[in-house]
Enzyme design. Structure first.
Site, mmCIF file in Angstrom:
data_model
loop_
_atom_site.group_PDB
_atom_site.id
_atom_site.type_symbol
_atom_site.label_atom_id
_atom_site.label_comp_id
_atom_site.label_asym_id
_atom_site.label_seq_id
_atom_site.Cartn_x
_atom_site.Cartn_y
_atom_site.Cartn_z
ATOM 1 N N SER A 42 0.838 -1.210 0.000
ATOM 2 C CA SER A 42 0.000 0.000 0.000
ATOM 3 C C SER A 42 0.868 1.253 0.000
ATOM 4 C CB SER A 42 -0.925 0.000 1.216
ATOM 5 O OG SER A 42 -1.828 -1.078 1.145
ATOM 6 N N ARG B 247 3.243 5.993 -2.773
ATOM 7 C CA ARG B 247 4.442 6.669 -3.289
ATOM 8 C C ARG B 247 4.403 6.790 -4.805
ATOM 9 N NH1 ARG B 247 8.851 3.320 -0.751
ATOM 10 N NH2 ARG B 247 9.558 3.410 -2.879
ATOM 11 N N ARG C 187 -1.500 14.420 -6.328
ATOM 12 C CA ARG C 187 -0.761 15.382 -5.499
ATOM 13 C C ARG C 187 -1.624 16.595 -5.161
ATOM 14 N NH1 ARG C 187 3.326 13.900 -9.066
ATOM 15 N NH2 ARG C 187 3.041 15.798 -10.294
ATOM 16 N N GLU D 52 -9.205 8.497 -6.775
ATOM 17 C CA GLU D 52 -8.102 8.928 -7.654
ATOM 18 C C GLU D 52 -7.076 7.814 -7.805
ATOM 19 O OE1 GLU D 52 -6.421 10.790 -10.413
ATOM 20 O OE2 GLU D 52 -7.982 11.946 -9.402
ATOM 21 N N LEU E 242 -21.656 22.984 6.719
ATOM 22 C CA LEU E 242 -21.300 24.362 7.079
ATOM 23 C C LEU E 242 -22.411 25.347 6.755
ATOM 24 C CD1 LEU E 242 -17.574 24.339 5.968
ATOM 25 C CD2 LEU E 242 -18.541 23.876 8.228
#
Length: 123
Positions: A19, A24, A34, A71, A118
Site C-alpha cells: 500500500s 508513493r 498530489r 483517484e 457548514l
C-alpha cells in the site's frame, strides 16, 4: 490468484508495504493525486475543527478520503489500460473517462457534504 500463505501479521505487514508503494507511486507519477492530497492536508484538519460532532467530522473528513481513494483507483485503471492498449481504442477511452467521472462525482460529494454541514451553521 489467491495467496497460499497463511494470513497473519507477516501478511498484514506485506500488505502495508504494498500500500505504501502504491501511495508513493501515485505521489510520484500523478499530478491530480498530489493536488488532491495538498487540498486534503489543508481541509482535513479544518474538517475536524469545524465539525461539531463525530458525524459532521466524519462527513467532512471522510469525503476527502473517498476522493483520494477514487483517484488511486482511476490512476490504476489508466495505467492498466495504457499497458494493455497503448493505441487509441474507444473502450479504453471509455474506461478512462468513467474512472475520471467517478473522481468527479466524489468531488461533488465533498462540496455537498461541506456545503450542507457548514451551510446550516453559517446561513
Amino acid at each position: 490468484m489467491p495467496s497460499s500463505e497463511p494470513r497473519g501479521p507477516r501478511q498484514i505487514g506485506r500488505a502495508l508495504v504494498w500500500s505504501w508503494k502504491g501511495l508513493r507511486a501515485a505521489w510520484r507519477h500523478e499530478a491530480s493525486f498530489r493536488l488532491e492530497a495538498y487540498l486534503s492536508v489543508v481541509l482535513f484538519p479544518l474538517g475536524f475543527w469545524l465539525g461539531q460532532d463525530a458525524i459532521e467530522k466524519a462527513m467532512l473528513c471522510g469525503s476527502l478520503i473517498l476522493v483520494l481513494s477514487a483517484e488511486l483507483l482511476n490512476s490504476a485503471i489508466e495505467a492498466v489500460v495504457d499497458k494493455a492498449s497503448p493505441e487509441f481504442h474507444e473502450l479504453a477511452g471509455r474506461a478512462k473517462d468513467m474512472g475520471s467521472a467517478a473522481v468527479f462525482l466524489l468531488m461533488l460529494n465533498v462540496m455537498m457534504c461541506w456545503g450542507l454541514v457548514l451551510g446550516q451553521r453559517f446561513f
